[in-house]
Design an enzyme around this catalytic site. Structure first.
Site, PDB file in Angstrom:
ATOM      1  CE  LYS A  11      29.963  43.876  52.681  1.00 26.38           C
ATOM      2  NZ  LYS A  11      29.697  44.157  51.247  1.00 26.38           N
ATOM      3  CE1 TYR A  51      31.801  39.539  49.140  1.00 25.93           C
ATOM      4  CE2 TYR A  51      33.732  40.324  50.301  1.00 25.93           C
ATOM      5  CZ  TYR A  51      32.353  40.263  50.161  1.00 25.93           C
ATOM      6  OH  TYR A  51      31.535  40.927  51.044  1.00 25.93           O
ATOM      7  CG  PHE A  59      32.305  44.980  41.740  1.00 28.16           C
ATOM      8  CD1 PHE A  59      32.386  44.082  42.804  1.00 28.16           C
ATOM      9  CD2 PHE A  59      31.273  44.825  40.820  1.00 28.16           C
ATOM     10  CE1 PHE A  59      31.473  43.049  42.958  1.00 28.16           C
ATOM     11  CE2 PHE A  59      30.351  43.791  40.969  1.00 28.16           C
ATOM     12  CZ  PHE A  59      30.454  42.898  42.038  1.00 28.16           C
ATOM     13  NE  ARG A  87      19.592  37.715  49.822  1.00 33.52           N
ATOM     14  CZ  ARG A  87      20.761  38.128  49.347  1.00 33.52           C
ATOM     15  NH1 ARG A  87      21.872  37.970  50.038  1.00 33.52           N
ATOM     16  NH2 ARG A  87      20.830  38.710  48.166  1.00 33.52           N
ATOM     17  CB  THR A  93      23.398  45.006  46.762  1.00 35.03           C
ATOM     18  OG1 THR A  93      23.075  43.627  46.928  1.00 35.03           O
ATOM     19  CG2 THR A  93      24.908  45.172  46.687  1.00 35.03           C
ATOM     20  NE  ARG A 104      23.844  45.601  52.054  1.00 34.48           N
ATOM     21  CZ  ARG A 104      23.750  44.401  51.504  1.00 34.48           C
ATOM     22  NH1 ARG A 104      22.602  44.001  50.977  1.00 34.48           N
ATOM     23  NH2 ARG A 104      24.782  43.602  51.481  1.00 34.48           N
ATOM     24  CG  ASN A 114      27.137  46.766  50.667  1.00 38.48           C
ATOM     25  OD1 ASN A 114      28.121  46.351  51.264  1.00 38.48           O
ATOM     26  ND2 ASN A 114      26.466  46.031  49.800  1.00 38.48           N
ATOM     27  CG  HIS A 117      28.475  39.207  52.836  1.00 38.37           C
ATOM     28  ND1 HIS A 117      28.249  39.088  51.486  1.00 38.37           N
ATOM     29  CD2 HIS A 117      28.473  37.938  53.334  1.00 38.37           C
ATOM     30  CE1 HIS A 117      28.140  37.798  51.186  1.00 38.37           C
ATOM     31  NE2 HIS A 117      28.268  37.084  52.286  1.00 38.37           N
ATOM     32  CD  GLU A 128      28.789  33.615  52.110  1.00 39.18           C
ATOM     33  OE1 GLU A 128      28.864  34.044  50.942  1.00 39.18           O
ATOM     34  OE2 GLU A 128      27.989  34.096  52.950  1.00 39.18           O
TER      35      GLU A 128
HETATM   36  P1  CMP Z   1      28.101  41.709  49.311  1.00 38.31           P
HETATM   37  O1  CMP Z   1      26.757  41.275  49.790  1.00 38.31           O
HETATM   38  O2  CMP Z   1      29.203  41.656  50.285  1.00 38.31           O
HETATM   39  O3  CMP Z   1      28.499  40.812  48.044  1.00 38.31           O
HETATM   40  C1  CMP Z   1      29.388  41.264  47.041  1.00 38.31           C
HETATM   41  C2  CMP Z   1      29.744  42.698  47.216  1.00 38.31           C
HETATM   42  O4  CMP Z   1      30.262  43.317  46.082  1.00 38.31           O
HETATM   43  C3  CMP Z   1      28.483  43.503  47.512  1.00 38.31           C
HETATM   44  O5  CMP Z   1      27.976  43.189  48.781  1.00 38.31           O
HETATM   45  C4  CMP Z   1      28.981  44.905  47.320  1.00 38.31           C
HETATM   46  O6  CMP Z   1      29.636  45.407  48.456  1.00 38.31           O
HETATM   47  C5  CMP Z   1      30.014  44.695  46.221  1.00 38.31           C
HETATM   48  N1  CMP Z   1      29.488  45.233  44.972  1.00 38.31           N
HETATM   49  C6  CMP Z   1      28.420  44.798  44.297  1.00 38.31           C
HETATM   50  N2  CMP Z   1      28.236  45.552  43.185  1.00 38.31           N
HETATM   51  C7  CMP Z   1      29.226  46.469  43.192  1.00 38.31           C
HETATM   52  C8  CMP Z   1      29.566  47.523  42.321  1.00 38.31           C
HETATM   53  N3  CMP Z   1      28.859  47.775  41.210  1.00 38.31           N
HETATM   54  N4  CMP Z   1      30.644  48.252  42.628  1.00 38.31           N
HETATM   55  C9  CMP Z   1      31.376  47.995  43.746  1.00 38.31           C
HETATM   56  N5  CMP Z   1      31.086  46.999  44.619  1.00 38.31           N
HETATM   57  C10 CMP Z   1      30.021  46.257  44.331  1.00 38.31           C
END
Ligand code: CMP
Length: 140
Positions: A11, A51, A59, A87, A93, A104, A114, A117, A128
């Site tokens: 990212k 997404y 969010f 994972r 996450t 992470r 983070n 993905h 994907e």
């Molecule tokens: P990702 O694995 O890319 O899948 C969805 C993304 O949404 C996740 O990683 C985070 O980067 C983002 N995400 C999930 N929860 C939150 C949150 N509470 N606030 C902001 N971003 C979020």
């Protein structure tokens, strides 16, 4: 054990800090192989489409803005149980909950920014991968 492919994004928070190589090393040291890779700057339309499953989450806007804030590296990773393995290598996450040594835990700045993905299931991995790569782009 089953040989699988999964989809990964490095990212914008990670590309900005020049962490691409360190993150790819984690995948490789964890037993995954990069079989397709490209650095792109996502359009808003691409990020919203990718997404779309999160479009009703509070969010969503912040997530899309962040994902188009800089370049990303989209990749296909291959290996035994690659979806679950990726994972584990990424960690939870929320970086505060991510296992020590995971990407992470070491690199992520927050739950939103983070660093990586990864697909969460075989069907999502297939969709994907197809979102960003043609079959001929993937060389195992
Ligand atoms: P990702 O694995 O890319 O899948 C969805 C993304 O949404 C996740 O990683 C985070 O980067 C983002 N995400 C999930 N929860 C939150 C949150 N509470 N606030 C902001 N971003 C979020």
């Amino acid at each position: 054990m089953v040989l699988e492919r999964t989809f990964s994004i490095i990212k914008p928070d990670a590309t900005r800090r020049n962490l691409t190589g360190k993150i790819i090393a984690k995948f490789e040291e964890g037993g995954l192989r990069v079989v397709a890779s490209k650095r792109i700057h996502m359009t808003r339309k691409q990020a919203e489409g990718f997404y779309a499953v999160h479009k009703d989450r509070p969010f969503f806007g912040e997530l899309v803005d962040f994902m188009i804030s800089g370049p990303v590296v989209v990749q296909v990773l291959e290996g035994q149980n690659a979806i679950a393995r990726n994972r584990e290598i990424m960690g939870a996450t929320d970086p505060k909950k991510a296992a020590p040594g995971s990407i992470r835990a070491e690199f992520a700045e927050s739950i939103g920014e983070n660093s990586v993905h990864g697909s969460d299931a075989p069907e999502t991995a297939k969709d994907e991968i197809a979102f960003f790569f043609a079959g001929s782009d993937i060389v195992g």
